[in-house]
Scaffold this motif. Structure first.
Motif, PDB file in Angstrom:
ATOM      1  N   THR A 187       3.787   7.486  41.887  1.00 43.54           N
ATOM      2  CA  THR A 187       4.953   7.922  41.258  1.00 43.54           C
ATOM      3  C   THR A 187       4.989   9.886  41.165  1.00 43.54           C
ATOM      4  O   THR A 187       4.791   9.690  42.455  1.00 43.54           O
ATOM      5  N   SER A 188       5.919   9.816  41.504  1.00 39.84           N
ATOM      6  CA  SER A 188       6.215  11.852  41.929  1.00 39.84           C
ATOM      7  C   SER A 188       5.234  12.691  41.434  1.00 39.84           C
ATOM      8  O   SER A 188       4.754  12.205  40.344  1.00 39.84           O
ATOM      9  N   PRO A 189       4.479  13.167  42.138  1.00 35.98           N
ATOM     10  CA  PRO A 189       4.179  14.822  40.949  1.00 35.98           C
ATOM     11  C   PRO A 189       3.747  14.704  39.640  1.00 35.98           C
ATOM     12  O   PRO A 189       2.978  15.011  38.813  1.00 35.98           O
ATOM     13  N   GLU A 190       5.084  15.029  39.415  1.00 36.22           N
ATOM     14  CA  GLU A 190       5.612  15.617  38.145  1.00 36.22           C
ATOM     15  C   GLU A 190       5.979  14.095  37.068  1.00 36.22           C
ATOM     16  O   GLU A 190       5.159  15.061  35.746  1.00 36.22           O
ATOM     17  N   GLU A 191       5.648  12.956  37.438  1.00 35.65           N
ATOM     18  CA  GLU A 191       5.601  12.041  36.865  1.00 35.65           C
ATOM     19  C   GLU A 191       4.343  11.180  36.191  1.00 35.65           C
ATOM     20  O   GLU A 191       4.055  10.207  35.756  1.00 35.65           O
ATOM     21  N   ALA A 192       3.462  11.648  37.590  1.00 37.11           N
ATOM     22  CA  ALA A 192       1.959  10.510  37.378  1.00 37.11           C
ATOM     23  C   ALA A 192       1.580  10.865  36.012  1.00 37.11           C
ATOM     24  O   ALA A 192       1.127   9.705  35.273  1.00 37.11           O
ATOM     25  N   ILE A 193       0.833  12.133  35.443  1.00 36.07           N
ATOM     26  CA  ILE A 193       0.716  12.270  33.630  1.00 36.07           C
ATOM     27  C   ILE A 193       1.378  11.148  32.972  1.00 36.07           C
ATOM     28  O   ILE A 193       0.321  10.162  32.041  1.00 36.07           O
ATOM     29  N   ASP A 194       2.327  11.363  33.121  1.00 37.57           N
ATOM     30  CA  ASP A 194       2.824  10.812  31.914  1.00 37.57           C
ATOM     31  C   ASP A 194       3.457   9.138  32.185  1.00 37.57           C
ATOM     32  O   ASP A 194       2.849   8.714  31.266  1.00 37.57           O
ATOM     33  N   LYS A 195       2.826   8.292  33.399  1.00 38.98           N
ATOM     34  CA  LYS A 195       2.723   7.256  33.422  1.00 38.98           C
ATOM     35  C   LYS A 195       1.073   6.578  32.797  1.00 38.98           C
ATOM     36  O   LYS A 195       1.313   5.995  32.347  1.00 38.98           O
ATOM     37  N   ALA A 196       0.755   8.086  32.562  1.00 41.00           N
ATOM     38  CA  ALA A 196      -0.526   7.451  32.493  1.00 41.00           C
ATOM     39  C   ALA A 196      -1.236   7.713  31.108  1.00 41.00           C
ATOM     40  O   ALA A 196      -1.358   6.329  30.230  1.00 41.00           O
ATOM     41  N   LYS A 197      -0.438   8.683  30.729  1.00 37.32           N
ATOM     42  CA  LYS A 197      -0.256   8.196  29.231  1.00 37.32           C
ATOM     43  C   LYS A 197       0.883   7.610  29.018  1.00 37.32           C
ATOM     44  O   LYS A 197       0.553   5.944  27.894  1.00 37.32           O
ATOM     45  N   GLU A 198       1.277   6.646  28.692  1.00 39.32           N
ATOM     46  CA  GLU A 198       2.667   5.245  29.391  1.00 39.32           C
ATOM     47  C   GLU A 198       1.887   4.515  29.417  1.00 39.32           C
ATOM     48  O   GLU A 198       2.056   3.730  28.100  1.00 39.32           O
ATOM     49  N   ILE A 199       0.745   4.241  29.665  1.00 40.98           N
ATOM     50  CA  ILE A 199      -0.094   2.879  29.642  1.00 40.98           C
ATOM     51  C   ILE A 199      -0.891   2.586  28.736  1.00 40.98           C
ATOM     52  O   ILE A 199      -1.142   2.650  27.601  1.00 40.98           O
ATOM     53  N   LEU A 200      -1.727   3.824  27.654  1.00 33.63           N
ATOM     54  CA  LEU A 200      -2.522   3.860  27.439  1.00 33.63           C
ATOM     55  C   LEU A 200      -1.765   3.827  26.293  1.00 33.63           C
ATOM     56  O   LEU A 200      -2.910   3.882  25.474  1.00 33.63           O
ATOM     57  N   GLU A 201      -0.866   4.660  25.996  1.00 36.91           N
ATOM     58  CA  GLU A 201      -0.941   3.922  24.731  1.00 36.91           C
ATOM     59  C   GLU A 201      -0.304   2.967  24.561  1.00 36.91           C
ATOM     60  O   GLU A 201      -0.454   2.787  23.210  1.00 36.91           O
ATOM     61  N   ILE A 202       0.631   2.168  25.366  1.00 35.61           N
ATOM     62  CA  ILE A 202       0.399   0.808  25.563  1.00 35.61           C
ATOM     63  C   ILE A 202      -0.682   0.426  24.922  1.00 35.61           C
ATOM     64  O   ILE A 202      -1.419  -0.516  24.367  1.00 35.61           O
ATOM     65  N   ILE A 203      -2.415   0.156  26.205  1.00 35.40           N
ATOM     66  CA  ILE A 203      -3.314  -0.208  25.584  1.00 35.40           C
ATOM     67  C   ILE A 203      -3.580   0.147  23.921  1.00 35.40           C
ATOM     68  O   ILE A 203      -4.777  -0.583  23.395  1.00 35.40           O
ATOM     69  N   GLY A 204      -3.488   1.834  24.220  1.00 36.84           N
ATOM     70  CA  GLY A 204      -3.915   2.009  22.657  1.00 36.84           C
ATOM     71  C   GLY A 204      -3.384   1.382  21.167  1.00 36.84           C
ATOM     72  O   GLY A 204      -3.890   1.407  20.123  1.00 36.84           O
ATOM     73  N   SER A 205      -3.067   0.356  21.853  1.00 36.13           N
ATOM     74  CA  SER A 205      -1.959  -0.145  20.314  1.00 36.13           C
ATOM     75  C   SER A 205      -2.556  -1.378  20.239  1.00 36.13           C
ATOM     76  O   SER A 205      -2.512  -2.098  19.028  1.00 36.13           O
ATOM     77  N   ARG A 206      -3.746  -1.497  21.065  1.00 38.38           N
ATOM     78  CA  ARG A 206      -4.366  -2.673  21.080  1.00 38.38           C
ATOM     79  C   ARG A 206      -5.831  -2.762  20.404  1.00 38.38           C
ATOM     80  O   ARG A 206      -6.095  -1.837  19.947  1.00 38.38           O
ATOM     81  N   SER A 207      -6.910  -3.390  19.922  1.00 43.38           N
ATOM     82  CA  SER A 207      -7.308  -4.047  19.592  1.00 43.38           C
ATOM     83  C   SER A 207      -8.646  -3.307  19.987  1.00 43.38           C
ATOM     84  O   SER A 207      -9.154  -3.919  21.254  1.00 43.38           O
ATOM     85  N   PRO A 208      -9.547  -2.530  19.599  1.00 45.10           N
ATOM     86  CA  PRO A 208     -10.206  -1.708  20.447  1.00 45.10           C
ATOM     87  C   PRO A 208     -11.502  -2.454  20.754  1.00 45.10           C
ATOM     88  O   PRO A 208     -11.849  -2.259  21.630  1.00 45.10           O
TER      89      PRO A 208
END
Length: 262
Positions: A187-208
């Motif tokens: 990603t661009s440097p500005e978007e890298a953290i947001d991309k990680a958060k996007e993935i982790l938000e999806i994962i966060g909805s799954r069974s821990p």
């Protein structure tokens, strides 16, 4: 863990995601002993904290994720001291991240060299900004990677490419790292953290519990007993409250409501 004062790390929480930033920008975030000790404390605290579902590890500034180990600390070490350095760091930091039951994503901005490359490899996934550079320069110092790099790199890219990167000591770009399967996204440097958060938000909805089991099973693929671990972890999911909720939600065509506590 938010109340802990760290000299070399900056910690922040966004909902259930813990962001750990290595904060030694003037030293290009190099890993000295103090930073490794703080990483151990921060990661283990986040893994124990039931309100935290996942972790992002990154480096402060745009120049470096982690530009390597702090060579000045071990330049005069003998063989026994070197062995203790590698063993302690692997046990307390790199293996803890590798085997963590919660997903950990490395966000790589700038240089990820030596121990920094190894830190990124220990994480479950990697997101690189376009400015990222990866490399193992150890052979130019008369060393080899000592924090699990020879093993994890080989497991990810295969023997031939691992030999190339380790034996030449040359750096590669984010684009080549992506082509080798070393990083999940660029990603661009500005978007890298947001991309990680996007993935982790999806994962966060799954069974821990299922996430922890899946991480354990995937890691076991690197062992001879990997298939047995997968069967064992798969079978343990049956009869759990999370399994019943997940199946019920599927049948009822709704989103599952997984409780964060086991």
């Amino acid at each position: 863990m938010m109340g802990t004062d760290y000299e070399n790390l900056a910690i922040s929480l966004e909902e259930s995601i813990c962001l750990i930033s290595i904060d030694r920008e003037k030293k290009l975030n190099a890993l000295n002993k103090a930073t490794l000790n703080e990483l151990h404390q921060a990661v283990t605290s986040a893994l124990r904290d039931e309100s935290i579902s996942s972790i992002i590890i990154t480096g402060k500034g745009s120049k470096a994720f982690v530009a390597g180990a702090d060579i000045s600390e071990f330049s005069n070490y003998n063989a026994e001291e070197g062995k203790e350095l590698a063993a302690e760091a692997q046990t307390k930091v790199f293996d803890v991240i590798h085997h963590a039951g919660k997903p950990i994503i490395a966000v790589i901005n700038g240089f990820a060299l030596g121990g920094g490359f190894e830190l990124a490899l220990a994480c479950h996934m990697r997101i690189a900004s376009t400015s990222a550079k990866f490399g193992f320069p150890e052979v130019s110092l008369g060393l080899i990677p000592g924090y699990g790099g020879t093993q994890r790199l080989t497991q990810i890219v295969g023997r031939g490419l691992a030999f190339e990167l380790i034996l030449t000591g040359e750096m590669i770009t984010a684009e080549r790292a992506y082509s080798l399967g070393l990083v999940n996204y660029i990603t661009s440097p500005e978007e890298a953290i947001d991309k990680a958060k996007e993935i982790l938000e999806i994962i966060g909805s799954r069974s821990p519990q299922a996430l922890a089991a899946a991480i354990k099973a995937v890691n076991a693929s690197q062992q001879a007993s990997g298939y047995e671990v997968e069967i064992d972890e798969f079978s343990k999911r049956f009869g759990t409250a999370e399994f019943r909720e997940g199946v019920a939600a599927f049948i009822e065509k709704r989103k599952p409501n997984f409780k964060k506590k086991p």
